[in-house]
Design a protein around this motif. Structure first.
Motif, PDB file in Angstrom:
ATOM      1  N   GLU A  67       5.977  -0.273  -7.126  1.00 54.04           N
ATOM      2  CA  GLU A  67       4.752   0.315  -6.590  1.00 54.04           C
ATOM      3  C   GLU A  67       4.842   0.309  -5.074  1.00 54.04           C
ATOM      4  O   GLU A  67       5.143  -0.708  -4.484  1.00 54.04           O
ATOM      5  CB  GLU A  67       3.578  -0.511  -7.100  1.00 54.04           C
ATOM      6  CG  GLU A  67       2.232  -0.014  -6.749  1.00 54.04           C
ATOM      7  CD  GLU A  67       1.679  -0.700  -5.525  1.00 54.04           C
ATOM      8  OE1 GLU A  67       0.755  -0.162  -4.949  1.00 54.04           O
ATOM      9  OE2 GLU A  67       2.177  -1.754  -5.136  1.00 54.04           O
ATOM     10  N   ALA A  68       4.646   1.457  -4.464  1.00 55.38           N
ATOM     11  CA  ALA A  68       4.805   1.558  -3.021  1.00 55.38           C
ATOM     12  C   ALA A  68       3.468   1.732  -2.326  1.00 55.38           C
ATOM     13  O   ALA A  68       2.687   2.596  -2.695  1.00 55.38           O
ATOM     14  CB  ALA A  68       5.725   2.727  -2.696  1.00 55.38           C
ATOM     15  N   SER A  69       3.233   0.932  -1.309  1.00 52.38           N
ATOM     16  CA  SER A  69       2.121   1.042  -0.368  1.00 52.38           C
ATOM     17  C   SER A  69       0.761   1.340  -0.993  1.00 52.38           C
ATOM     18  O   SER A  69       0.028   2.184  -0.500  1.00 52.38           O
ATOM     19  CB  SER A  69       2.465   2.096   0.687  1.00 52.38           C
ATOM     20  OG  SER A  69       2.542   3.370   0.092  1.00 52.38           O
ATOM     21  N   GLY A  70       0.398   0.669  -2.071  1.00 54.97           N
ATOM     22  CA  GLY A  70      -0.931   0.807  -2.653  1.00 54.97           C
ATOM     23  C   GLY A  70      -1.178   2.115  -3.377  1.00 54.97           C
ATOM     24  O   GLY A  70      -2.290   2.367  -3.818  1.00 54.97           O
ATOM     25  N   LYS A  71      -0.183   2.952  -3.510  1.00 52.43           N
ATOM     26  CA  LYS A  71      -0.330   4.241  -4.170  1.00 52.43           C
ATOM     27  C   LYS A  71      -0.384   4.042  -5.685  1.00 52.43           C
ATOM     28  O   LYS A  71       0.319   3.210  -6.227  1.00 52.43           O
ATOM     29  CB  LYS A  71       0.861   5.123  -3.796  1.00 52.43           C
ATOM     30  CG  LYS A  71       0.737   6.548  -4.219  1.00 52.43           C
ATOM     31  CD  LYS A  71       1.918   7.332  -3.676  1.00 52.43           C
ATOM     32  CE  LYS A  71       1.795   8.780  -4.072  1.00 52.43           C
ATOM     33  NZ  LYS A  71       2.939   9.552  -3.584  1.00 52.43           N
TER      34      LYS A  71
END
Length: 156
Positions: A67-71
Motif C-alpha cells: 500500500e503506497a502513501s495512504g492510497k
C-alpha cells in the motif's frame, strides 16, 4: 457493519458500475498494519487506517497488501477466485498490542504480468470470528451469483 454509503471515489474506483457497499470493517493485514476494508458489489477496497513509519510493516512487493502513501487499494470481485477462513493465529503489529490471537480469512486473487498471472492472497485478521465468517459468506455469495463465472478451472 452494513451500510449503503460509498467511500470516496478515486481514479480506477470511480469507473465501477456497481458501487453499493455491502460490508465495512477494520482489519489487520499481517506485516502491513491496520486497514479499513470495504466490500462493494464489484470490489474489495482497503485503505490504511493510520500511517506507518515502520518500514518492516510496509508489506512486500509480491502481495496485494502493498500500500503506497495512504492510497486505497482494490481487487475486483471478478479477479477473486476463492475465499476461505483460515485458522486462528497469533498476529503481530495491530492496534490490539504487540501480538494478539486473531481470526483470519484469505482472499485468493492474482497479479497480472505481461506473460503470466501470479497467484497472491490478501490475508485479513480480526478479533471477532463472526466478522470473518460474515466476510467469507458475503464474498462467496458474490462469487457464486455471477452466472458467467467458470465453475471449474483447468490448471496446468
Amino acid at each position: 457493519m452494513e451500510s449503503s454509503e460509498e467511500p470516496p471515489r478515486s481514479g480506477a474506483e470511480s469507473r465501477g458500475s456497481s458501487r453499493r457497499k455491502l460490508l465495512e470493517d477494520d482489519f489487520l493485514i499481517p506485516n502491513s498494519g491496520d486497514f479499513r476494508v470495504v466490500l462493494l458489489e464489484n470490489a474489495v477496497v482497503w485503505r490504511r487506517t493510520k500511517p506507518s513509519s515502520d518500514k518492516a510493516v510496509q508489506g512486500n512487493a509480491g502481495s496485494p497488501q502493498r500500500e503506497a502513501s495512504g492510497k486505497a487499494r482494490r481487487v475486483a470481485v471478478a479477479e477473486i477466485y476463492a475465499v476461505e477462513r483460515l485458522e486462528e493465529a497469533v498476529v503481530k503489529g495491530s492496534l490490539l498490542g504487540p501480538a494478539a490471537r486473531l481470526h483470519r480469512l484469505a482472499i485468493h486473487t492474482f497479479r497480472k504480468a505481461a506473460d503470466r498471472w501470479t497467484p497472491v492472497q490478501l490475508v485479513l485478521s480480526h478479533a471477532d470470528v463472526s466478522v470473518c465468517q460474515q466476510w467469507v459468506d458475503s464474498i462467496q455469495s458474490l462469487l457464486s451469483a455471477d452466472p458467467e463465472r467458470p465453475r471449474n478451472l483447468l490448471v496446468r
